[in-house]
Design an enzyme around this catalytic site. Structure first.
Site, short mmCIF file in Angstrom:
data_model
loop_
_atom_site.label_atom_id
_atom_site.label_comp_id
_atom_site.label_asym_id
_atom_site.label_seq_id
_atom_site.Cartn_x
_atom_site.Cartn_y
_atom_site.Cartn_z
N ALA A 196 0.87 -1.18 0.00
CA ALA A 196 0.00 0.00 0.00
C ALA A 196 0.90 1.22 0.00
O ALA A 196 2.06 1.15 0.42
CB ALA A 196 -0.93 0.01 1.21
N SER A 197 0.38 2.33 -0.46
CA SER A 197 1.24 3.50 -0.67
C SER A 197 1.57 4.27 0.60
O SER A 197 2.67 4.78 0.74
CB SER A 197 0.58 4.46 -1.68
N THR A 198 0.62 4.36 1.52
CA THR A 198 0.84 5.19 2.71
C THR A 198 0.54 4.41 3.98
O THR A 198 -0.10 3.36 3.97
CB THR A 198 -0.07 6.43 2.68
N GLN A 236 -3.01 3.31 4.92
CA GLN A 236 -3.65 2.28 4.11
C GLN A 236 -3.20 0.91 4.60
O GLN A 236 -2.08 0.75 5.09
CB GLN A 236 -3.28 2.45 2.63
#
Length: 204
Positions: A9-11, A14
């Protein structure tokens, strides 16, 4: 056949682990099990991801890289995607993505005769390139919309930018100073290894 599950996940806000059940069910339906997991919160726009690098280091020829979708593996520019794909192929690692049916054949015990196997590889390679390009374009479009939104908010005096969680970053720094590894620090601070690396590099 050794199956390596990769979740990204990017961040930090998330849940990178959310697709674990889907990948597990996909493998189980084919009478297989995922032998190793690699989970991280990191941008798909860089190949410098700790868990991805660990996966590539661990892999052996014939292994399967199982992912939920191509954009979990790459949102890279075209030339960087080609380099990553070439590295994956050079290690004999085969990509299987839930959202790419042409890749599912790699989970079969045999791909049939040599001609059939080569045809499937060629089709899969073309589809991988196409979906990687779509993932990159989607990223660029979202960034453009975000920039437009920020500009509008700035013009209206509403934009404050992102704020750092100083307390959490201080806790990470303390754990690192105490000699904890990046992974153990991430576990104790309940953050991603990406955030730990960020604190290690840039400080609080």
């Amino acid at each position: 056949m050794f199956i390596r599950g990769y979740l990204r996940a990017s961040t930090d806000d998330q849940n990178a682990d959310r697709a674990r059940d889907q990948l597990t069910a996909f493998a189980n339906e084919r009478g297989m099990a995922i032998a190793s997991w690699y989970v991280e919160n990191a941008s798909g726009t860089t190949v410098d991801r700790p868990e991805l690098r660990r996966l590539l280091k661990d892999t052996q020829p014939g292994d399967i890289l199982l992912i939920e979708a191509i954009d979990r593996l790459s949102r890279l520019p075209g030339d960087e995607w080609q380099m990553l794909r070439n590295e994956i192929e050079s290690k004999g690692l085969r990509i299987v993505a839930l959202d790419l049916p042409t890749s599912h054949a790699a989970m079969q015990p045999t791909l049939g005769d040599d001609f059939t196997a080569r045809m499937l590889d060629a089709i899969n390679r073309m589809m991988l390139d196409m979906m990687a390009a779509i993932a990159r374009k989607d990223y660029e479009q979202r960034r453009q919309r975000q920039a437009q939104g920020i500009l509008k908010a700035q013009q209206e005096g509403r934009y404050k930018g992102r704020t750092k969680d100083t307390d959490k970053r201080r806790r990470i720094a303390e754990l690192l100073a105490a000699g904890f590894s990046v992974r153990k620090t991430a576990e104790h601070a309940q953050v991603s290894t990406y955030t730990v690396h960020n604190v290690k590099k840039h400080g609080i």
